[in-house]
Design a protein around this motif. Structure first.
Motif, PDB file in Angstrom:
ATOM      1  N   GLY A   1       0.811  -1.214   0.000  1.00 11.09           N
ATOM      2  CA  GLY A   1       0.000   0.000   0.000  1.00 11.09           C
ATOM      3  C   GLY A   1       0.843   1.261   0.000  1.00 11.09           C
ATOM      4  O   GLY A   1       0.559   2.214  -0.740  1.00 11.09           O
ATOM      5  N   CYS A   2       1.872   1.286   0.830  1.00 18.76           N
ATOM      6  CA  CYS A   2       2.770   2.448   0.861  1.00 18.76           C
ATOM      7  C   CYS A   2       3.494   2.634  -0.466  1.00 18.76           C
ATOM      8  O   CYS A   2       3.640   3.764  -0.961  1.00 18.76           O
ATOM      9  CB  CYS A   2       3.775   2.305   1.997  1.00 18.76           C
ATOM     10  N   ALA A   3       3.953   1.537  -1.054  1.00 17.87           N
ATOM     11  CA  ALA A   3       4.640   1.624  -2.354  1.00 17.87           C
ATOM     12  C   ALA A   3       3.674   2.106  -3.439  1.00 17.87           C
ATOM     13  O   ALA A   3       4.035   2.934  -4.281  1.00 17.87           O
ATOM     14  CB  ALA A   3       5.243   0.271  -2.722  1.00 17.87           C
ATOM     15  N   GLY A   4       2.452   1.600  -3.419  1.00 19.43           N
ATOM     16  CA  GLY A   4       1.457   2.044  -4.394  1.00 19.43           C
ATOM     17  C   GLY A   4       1.139   3.521  -4.242  1.00 19.43           C
ATOM     18  O   GLY A   4       1.026   4.252  -5.235  1.00 19.43           O
ATOM     19  N   TRP A   5       1.001   3.980  -3.010  1.00 20.75           N
ATOM     20  CA  TRP A   5       0.731   5.389  -2.767  1.00 20.75           C
ATOM     21  C   TRP A   5       1.901   6.248  -3.240  1.00 20.75           C
ATOM     22  O   TRP A   5       1.706   7.311  -3.842  1.00 20.75           O
ATOM     23  CB  TRP A   5       0.461   5.608  -1.284  1.00 20.75           C
ATOM     24  N   ALA A   6       3.118   5.796  -2.986  1.00 16.46           N
ATOM     25  CA  ALA A   6       4.300   6.550  -3.423  1.00 16.46           C
ATOM     26  C   ALA A   6       4.360   6.642  -4.949  1.00 16.46           C
ATOM     27  O   ALA A   6       4.727   7.678  -5.500  1.00 16.46           O
ATOM     28  CB  ALA A   6       5.572   5.900  -2.874  1.00 16.46           C
ATOM     29  N   VAL A   7       3.993   5.567  -5.627  1.00 14.65           N
ATOM     30  CA  VAL A   7       3.969   5.594  -7.103  1.00 14.65           C
ATOM     31  C   VAL A   7       2.905   6.582  -7.590  1.00 14.65           C
ATOM     32  O   VAL A   7       3.128   7.328  -8.541  1.00 14.65           O
ATOM     33  CB  VAL A   7       3.730   4.173  -7.659  1.00 14.65           C
ATOM     34  N   GLN A   8       1.750   6.597  -6.923  1.00  9.79           N
ATOM     35  CA  GLN A   8       0.714   7.563  -7.299  1.00  9.79           C
ATOM     36  C   GLN A   8       1.204   8.997  -7.130  1.00  9.79           C
ATOM     37  O   GLN A   8       0.938   9.858  -7.977  1.00  9.79           O
ATOM     38  CB  GLN A   8      -0.537   7.369  -6.434  1.00  9.79           C
TER      39      GLN A   8
ATOM     40  N   LEU B   1       4.388   9.993  -7.182  1.00  5.49           N
ATOM     41  CA  LEU B   1       5.458  10.237  -8.148  1.00  5.49           C
ATOM     42  C   LEU B   1       4.937  10.556  -9.527  1.00  5.49           C
ATOM     43  O   LEU B   1       5.378  11.499 -10.183  1.00  5.49           O
ATOM     44  CB  LEU B   1       6.361   9.006  -8.250  1.00  5.49           C
ATOM     45  N   TRP B   2       4.029   9.739 -10.013  1.00  4.22           N
ATOM     46  CA  TRP B   2       3.537   9.897 -11.381  1.00  4.22           C
ATOM     47  C   TRP B   2       2.174  10.585 -11.433  1.00  4.22           C
ATOM     48  O   TRP B   2       1.544  10.620 -12.482  1.00  4.22           O
ATOM     49  CB  TRP B   2       3.506   8.557 -12.094  1.00  4.22           C
ATOM     50  N   ARG B   3       1.727  11.137 -10.328  1.00  8.68           N
ATOM     51  CA  ARG B   3       0.474  11.891 -10.242  1.00  8.68           C
ATOM     52  C   ARG B   3      -0.688  11.134 -10.878  1.00  8.68           C
ATOM     53  O   ARG B   3      -1.410  11.655 -11.719  1.00  8.68           O
ATOM     54  CB  ARG B   3       0.629  13.266 -10.875  1.00  8.68           C
ATOM     55  N   LEU B   4      -0.869   9.916 -10.445  1.00 11.72           N
ATOM     56  CA  LEU B   4      -1.952   9.071 -10.972  1.00 11.72           C
ATOM     57  C   LEU B   4      -3.239   9.318 -10.243  1.00 11.72           C
ATOM     58  O   LEU B   4      -3.319   9.638  -9.122  1.00 11.72           O
ATOM     59  CB  LEU B   4      -1.558   7.599 -10.851  1.00 11.72           C
TER      60      LEU B   4
END
Length: 121
Positions: free
Chosen positions: A109-116, A118-121
């Protein structure tokens, strides 16, 4: 006829030792390299403000390095927490499994949130 001295060694567990030791070292080196790259950008890039932070993370290579850092950090944390659970939560297999599943879900979950972010998803 051979003579055995001492007790016979019983090997148990999944034998993750060398692989996990190496994973911890490699991920630590990757995180240290990222820290050096980020510090170089911050220290030698001019005045620090929102525009500067936005500029640092706007380039694709920095986003990729940050993604590598996120994966490294999650893997590093997983190996450490799993080892702690295997060493210290020994009485209840159900509790250990629950803690491991919770840790995995939290890290993903933390990694997914960080990716969001980073790439403004």
């Amino acid at each position: 006829m051979s003579q055995n001295y001492g007790s016979k060694r019983v090997v148990t567990g999944a034998h993750y030792g060398l692989r996990d030791w190496l994973a911890q070292r490699i991920t630590a080196v990757l995180m240290a390299l990222f820290t050096v790259a980020l510090l170089a950008q911050v220290l030698f890039g001019g005045p620090l403000g929102y525009d500067r932070w936005s500029a640092i993370f706007s380039s694709q290579w920095m986003k990729t390095l940050t993604f590598v850092l996120i994966v490294s950090l999650a893997w590093h944390a997983w190996v450490g927490m799993r080892d702690i659970f295997m060493d210290y939560v020994t009485r209840s297999l159900g509790l250990r499994l629950t803690l491991q599943v919770f840790t995995l879900v939290w890290l993903v979950g933390c990694a997914g949130w960080a990716v969001q972010v980073l790439w403004r998803l």
